[in-house]
Design an enzyme around this catalytic site. Structure first.
Site, short mmCIF file in Angstrom:
data_model
loop_
_atom_site.label_atom_id
_atom_site.label_comp_id
_atom_site.label_asym_id
_atom_site.label_seq_id
_atom_site.Cartn_x
_atom_site.Cartn_y
_atom_site.Cartn_z
N GLN A 14 0.82 -1.21 0.00
CA GLN A 14 0.00 0.00 0.00
C GLN A 14 0.86 1.27 0.00
O GLN A 14 0.58 2.21 -0.74
CB GLN A 14 -0.92 -0.01 1.23
CG GLN A 14 -1.94 -1.14 1.25
CD GLN A 14 -3.17 -0.82 0.40
OE1 GLN A 14 -3.06 -0.32 -0.71
NE2 GLN A 14 -4.33 -1.12 0.95
N ILE A 15 1.88 1.29 0.85
CA ILE A 15 2.75 2.48 0.87
C ILE A 15 3.55 2.57 -0.42
O ILE A 15 3.65 3.64 -1.02
CB ILE A 15 3.70 2.46 2.09
CG1 ILE A 15 2.92 2.47 3.40
CG2 ILE A 15 4.64 3.68 2.04
CD1 ILE A 15 3.80 2.43 4.64
N GLY A 16 4.13 1.45 -0.86
CA GLY A 16 4.94 1.47 -2.07
C GLY A 16 4.18 1.96 -3.29
O GLY A 16 4.69 2.77 -4.07
N ARG A 92 4.99 -2.05 17.63
CA ARG A 92 6.09 -1.95 16.67
C ARG A 92 7.21 -2.91 17.06
O ARG A 92 7.91 -3.45 16.22
CB ARG A 92 6.61 -0.51 16.61
CG ARG A 92 5.66 0.43 15.88
CD ARG A 92 6.30 1.81 15.68
NE ARG A 92 5.46 2.65 14.85
CZ ARG A 92 4.44 3.36 15.31
NH1 ARG A 92 4.15 3.33 16.59
NH2 ARG A 92 3.71 4.11 14.51
N ASN A 124 8.72 -0.60 9.94
CA ASN A 124 8.70 -0.58 11.41
C ASN A 124 9.25 -1.88 11.99
O ASN A 124 9.22 -2.91 11.33
CB ASN A 124 7.26 -0.37 11.90
CG ASN A 124 6.86 1.09 11.87
OD1 ASN A 124 7.64 1.96 12.25
ND2 ASN A 124 5.65 1.37 11.41
N ARG A 155 0.54 14.30 11.64
CA ARG A 155 -0.63 13.92 12.43
C ARG A 155 -0.94 14.98 13.48
O ARG A 155 -2.10 15.38 13.67
CB ARG A 155 -0.38 12.56 13.10
CG ARG A 155 -0.43 11.40 12.11
CD ARG A 155 -0.04 10.07 12.74
NE ARG A 155 -0.29 8.99 11.79
CZ ARG A 155 0.35 7.82 11.80
NH1 ARG A 155 1.28 7.58 12.72
NH2 ARG A 155 0.05 6.88 10.91
N HIS A 179 9.86 6.67 16.99
CA HIS A 179 8.57 6.53 16.32
C HIS A 179 7.77 5.48 17.08
O HIS A 179 7.69 4.33 16.71
CB HIS A 179 8.79 6.09 14.87
CG HIS A 179 7.54 6.10 14.04
ND1 HIS A 179 6.66 7.14 14.02
CD2 HIS A 179 7.04 5.17 13.18
CE1 HIS A 179 5.67 6.87 13.18
NE2 HIS A 179 5.88 5.66 12.67
#
Length: 312
Positions: A14-16, A92, A124, A155, A179
């Site tokens: 999804q991020i890629g 994480r 992560n 955010r 993070h």
């Protein structure tokens, strides 16, 4: 004619996929998507190529599998999302054992085929994964960085803007630390168009915003049910890549290697840095009060524990 830049996106989930779309729309350079599932990388690449006409952008997008890292040869930027996303109930830290192996393999591929790349890690648990990337590649500290603070700050900007009834674009904010749940949103260094947050929001609202920022990733994981955030993380990493490729010298909070700044040495921790053509060109050190230093130290201790588990 000058040769276009090359951006390697390692991980076509999804991020890629979102990274590839944003990089294409901004025409940052030709894009290569790489994934353990080669068909996914090639399918998304073809889908994006077919977007170029209607989207009015002109860079190539290709796909390949992790069995042959030569497709990333001479990439100027590598953005790494390889690994599994967080699932409901996972911290994480739970991810570390799963994703360390993936990052190690990716790091060897980058070291062999893109030895001069600027590497942005998103996988992560971020602060230990970027440390692993740095150790395995042996790259200089200015060319390995983690995407964390830009997302956490984004955010925070949204939550403040929503509560104050203003555009998030006019919220200046800074988030330090790892993070994770121990990140440190700095209210003293945050404002709305120069107006201190305390003039616009009461303490209870600000405390709630800080807590929601810390839990922001988990909130989305719980809502999605099958994965983690991808639009905002991708936009955050693209901001970093663009600042590097176009020498914008933006001040962005990123997970960078500290060598004494903030009293920390040998760890990647989220701090404000200048990103330009030289990569991480410098770390900006903010003056912290006792409470802020204590919060940052708790965050650093969490990062230290996570990094120790990598055994690198």
């Amino acid at each position: 004619m000058a040769q276009r830049k090359k951006i390697a996106l390692i991980g076509a989930g999804q991020i890629g996929g979102t990274l590839a779309l944003l990089a294409g729309q901004k025409e940052l350079g030709d894009v290569v998507l790489v994934d353990i599932m080669e068909g996914v990388a090639k399918g998304k690449a073809l889908d994006l190529q077919e977007t170029r006409g209607v989207g009015k952008w002109d860079v190539d997008v290709t796909g390949g599998g992790t069995t042959d890292y030569s497709v990333i040869r001479d990439a100027d930027v590598c953005i790494v999302t390889a690994g599994v996303p967080r699932k409901p109930g996972m911290s994480r830290e739970d991810l570390l054992k799963v994703n360390l192996d993936a990052i190690t393999k990716v790091a060897h591929g980058i070291k062999q085929y893109a030895p001069n790349a600027f590497v942005i890690v998103i996988t992560n648990p971020l602060d230990s994964m970027v440390y692993a990337m740095y150790k395995v590649t042996g790259f200089p500290k200015n060319r390995v960085v983690g995407m964390a603070g830009v997302l956490d700050t984004a955010r925070f900007q949204y939550f403040v803007g929503d509560a104050a009834g203003v555009s998030p674009q006019d919220v200046q904010a800074m988030v330090l630390g790892g993070h994770g749940d121990d990140m440190v949103p700095l209210l003293r260094y945050s404002s709305v168009a120069g107006v201190p947050l305390t003039r616009l929001l009461d303490k209870a609202k600000l405390d709630a915003i800080v807590e929601r920022t810390r839990k922001g990733g988990g909130e989305i994981v719980a809502l999605l049910g099958t994965g983690s955030a991808f639009y905002a993380p991708a936009a955050s990493a693209i901001a970093m890549a663009e600042s590097y490729l176009r020498d914008k010298k933006r001040v962005l909070p990123c997970s960078a290697l500290l060598e004494g700044q903030y009293g920390v040495k040998g760890l990647f921790v989220g701090v404000p840095v200048v990103i330009g053509a030289g990569g991480v060109e410098r770390v900006l050190e903010l003056e912290l009060n006792d409470d802020e230093r204590a919060m940052l130290q708790r965050s650093v201790d969490s990062v230290k524990k996570s990094v120790a588990e990598t055994k690198l």
